[in-house]
Scaffold this motif. Structure first.
Motif, PDB file in Angstrom:
ATOM      1  N   ALA A   1      -7.339  25.672  13.487  1.00  0.00           N
ATOM      2  CA  ALA A   1      -7.967  26.820  14.135  1.00  0.00           C
ATOM      3  C   ALA A   1      -7.601  28.124  13.440  1.00  0.00           C
ATOM      4  O   ALA A   1      -6.503  28.299  12.924  1.00  0.00           O
ATOM      5  N   ASN A   2      -8.567  29.030  13.462  1.00  0.00           N
ATOM      6  CA  ASN A   2      -8.357  30.418  13.073  1.00  0.00           C
ATOM      7  C   ASN A   2      -7.770  31.171  14.262  1.00  0.00           C
ATOM      8  O   ASN A   2      -8.012  30.818  15.422  1.00  0.00           O
ATOM      9  N   LEU A   3      -7.041  32.222  13.971  1.00  0.00           N
ATOM     10  CA  LEU A   3      -6.407  33.028  15.011  1.00  0.00           C
ATOM     11  C   LEU A   3      -6.887  34.466  14.931  1.00  0.00           C
ATOM     12  O   LEU A   3      -7.008  35.033  13.846  1.00  0.00           O
TER      13      LEU A   3
ATOM     14  N   PHE B   1      -6.961  34.588  20.641  1.00  0.00           N
ATOM     15  CA  PHE B   1      -8.133  33.718  20.580  1.00  0.00           C
ATOM     16  C   PHE B   1      -7.913  32.669  19.487  1.00  0.00           C
ATOM     17  O   PHE B   1      -7.510  33.008  18.366  1.00  0.00           O
ATOM     18  N   LEU B   2      -8.203  31.413  19.806  1.00  0.00           N
ATOM     19  CA  LEU B   2      -8.274  30.359  18.797  1.00  0.00           C
ATOM     20  C   LEU B   2      -9.743  30.070  18.522  1.00  0.00           C
ATOM     21  O   LEU B   2     -10.533  29.837  19.454  1.00  0.00           O
ATOM     22  N   LEU B   3     -10.108  30.067  17.243  1.00  0.00           N
ATOM     23  CA  LEU B   3     -11.490  29.839  16.824  1.00  0.00           C
ATOM     24  C   LEU B   3     -11.524  28.653  15.862  1.00  0.00           C
ATOM     25  O   LEU B   3     -10.630  28.480  15.032  1.00  0.00           O
ATOM     26  N   GLY B   4     -12.568  27.853  15.957  1.00  0.00           N
ATOM     27  CA  GLY B   4     -12.671  26.648  15.153  1.00  0.00           C
ATOM     28  C   GLY B   4     -12.667  26.901  13.656  1.00  0.00           C
ATOM     29  O   GLY B   4     -12.952  28.001  13.182  1.00  0.00           O
ATOM     30  N   CYS B   5     -12.338  25.845  12.896  1.00  0.00           N
ATOM     31  CA  CYS B   5     -12.220  25.944  11.436  1.00  0.00           C
ATOM     32  C   CYS B   5     -12.832  24.696  10.790  1.00  0.00           C
ATOM     33  O   CYS B   5     -12.618  23.575  11.265  1.00  0.00           O
ATOM     34  N   SER B   6     -13.559  24.896   9.697  1.00  0.00           N
ATOM     35  CA  SER B   6     -14.214  23.769   9.039  1.00  0.00           C
ATOM     36  C   SER B   6     -13.228  22.839   8.347  1.00  0.00           C
ATOM     37  O   SER B   6     -13.585  21.704   7.999  1.00  0.00           O
ATOM     38  N   ASN B   7     -11.971  23.276   8.134  1.00  0.00           N
ATOM     39  CA  ASN B   7     -10.969  22.338   7.621  1.00  0.00           C
ATOM     40  C   ASN B   7     -10.874  21.102   8.508  1.00  0.00           C
ATOM     41  O   ASN B   7     -10.478  20.034   8.049  1.00  0.00           O
ATOM     42  N   SER B   8     -11.227  21.266   9.772  1.00  0.00           N
ATOM     43  CA  SER B   8     -11.084  20.192  10.741  1.00  0.00           C
ATOM     44  C   SER B   8     -11.960  18.990  10.405  1.00  0.00           C
ATOM     45  O   SER B   8     -11.588  17.849  10.711  1.00  0.00           O
ATOM     46  N   PHE B   9     -13.143  19.215   9.818  1.00  0.00           N
ATOM     47  CA  PHE B   9     -13.989  18.047   9.542  1.00  0.00           C
ATOM     48  C   PHE B   9     -13.861  17.518   8.112  1.00  0.00           C
ATOM     49  O   PHE B   9     -14.586  16.607   7.722  1.00  0.00           O
ATOM     50  N   ASP B  10     -12.927  18.053   7.327  1.00  0.00           N
ATOM     51  CA  ASP B  10     -12.685  17.486   5.998  1.00  0.00           C
ATOM     52  C   ASP B  10     -12.375  16.000   6.094  1.00  0.00           C
ATOM     53  O   ASP B  10     -12.834  15.187   5.283  1.00  0.00           O
ATOM     54  N   GLU B  11     -11.561  15.639   7.088  1.00  0.00           N
ATOM     55  CA  GLU B  11     -11.203  14.237   7.296  1.00  0.00           C
ATOM     56  C   GLU B  11     -12.446  13.387   7.537  1.00  0.00           C
ATOM     57  O   GLU B  11     -12.588  12.287   6.990  1.00  0.00           O
ATOM     58  N   VAL B  12     -13.358  13.889   8.345  1.00  0.00           N
ATOM     59  CA  VAL B  12     -14.585  13.152   8.658  1.00  0.00           C
ATOM     60  C   VAL B  12     -15.424  12.963   7.401  1.00  0.00           C
ATOM     61  O   VAL B  12     -15.939  11.868   7.134  1.00  0.00           O
ATOM     62  N   LEU B  13     -15.568  14.028   6.616  1.00  0.00           N
ATOM     63  CA  LEU B  13     -16.387  13.948   5.408  1.00  0.00           C
ATOM     64  C   LEU B  13     -15.771  12.991   4.393  1.00  0.00           C
ATOM     65  O   LEU B  13     -16.485  12.158   3.798  1.00  0.00           O
TER      66      LEU B  13
END
Length: 274
Positions: free
Chosen positions: A45-47, A124-136
């Motif tokens: 997450a971004n902060l 605030f915690l905001l989503g990050c695209s690093n999170s789906f690197d594992e999925v890809l």
């Protein structure tokens, strides 16, 4: 607190670690480097932390701009623990590095924000695209930034305007991933299932169409050159609030240093939509 030499830290020990271990390493000062590729499978997450006087406007800004600013959790003024996404956490210590923006300028970088924390701060915690690197990667789509020792993704300012909210305005910041041309449709479909991590791309192809003149000159992160057959694919990025802080001249915004993310206990596979 002083941080250890990033070259002396064994990042491999945290690649498959639970998020609590990565946050603990940041808290005790042993993790001083980017979190790309760490605690794989967890949502990173971004902060963004703003004074209470700006909290409603920032919440509205995020709601109007969900691609760059997908909300994971918001704390009450003065609260430091993300009880839903990371029980036991402390927002003041659990990131490897922070940035502090004041009056439209980057004021300082810190490894701990305890000394400057105030009761009117809203996190605030905001989503990050690093999170789906594992999925890809699991689906056979290479992530070039994770093939490098530093793991840094390419991040650029774009000319895509955000919808303003009150005193807050600015443009979307984007990440770029080189994607083999035959995987562009599939990477779009896969990432679109994870709106918590910015969802699908905001642009594919010619960088100049979104105001990026030279891919070799990143604004944040590291350069990831295109290889033969690659197509540049761009996702909205949670560094956007940092550019908004600069553009809007907000009196204070505290954020993660780009790439030094807050790692949550949430699992990305549990966040899939559709």
């Amino acid at each position: 607190m002083t941080r250890s030499d990033p070259n002396s830290f064994d990042r491999s020990s945290l690649i498959r670690a639970h998020a609590r271990e990565t946050r603990s390493a940041a808290r005790n000062g042993s993790l001083s480097y980017v979190t790309h590729g760490l605690s794989r499978g967890h949502v990173q997450a971004n902060l963004a932390i703003v004074p209470q006087d700006y909290a409603f406007e920032f919440l509205t800004f995020c709601q109007r701009n969900p691609k760059p600013c997908p909300i994971i959790e918001v704390l009450d003024p003065g609260e430091v623990e993300f009880k839903i996404s990371a029980p036991g956490s402390d927002v003041r210590t659990d990131l490897p590095s922070y940035r502090v923006y004041r009056d439209g300028a980057l004021s300082e970088e810190r490894v701990d924000i305890t000394e400057i924390w105030r009761d009117d701060h809203v996190a605030f915690l905001l989503g990050c695209s690093n999170s789906f690197d594992e999925v890809l990667e699991r689906n056979g789509i290479p992530q070039r930034h994770l093939e490098k020792p530093d793991g840094r993704i390419s991040v650029y300012r774009s000319n895509i305007a955000c919808l303003p909210a009150g005193r807050l305005h600015g443009n979307v910041v984007v990440t770029m991933r080189p994607i083999p041309h035959q995987e562009v449709v599939r990477v779009t479909e896969l990432s679109s299932r994870f709106p918590i991590a910015h969802g699908g791309p905001v642009h594919i192809g010619d960088a100049e169409q979104i105001g990026i003149a030279d891919l070799s000159k990143v604004d944040w992160g590291g350069v990831n050159p295109l290889r033969a057959g690659d197509v540049p694919v761009y996702w909205a990025c949670g560094v956007t609030p940092q550019d908004v802080a600069l553009a809007s001249g907000i009196p204070e915004m505290i954020t993660h240093a780009p790439g030094h993310m807050f790692v949550t206990d949430l699992y990305i596979d549990d966040q899939r939509k559709g």
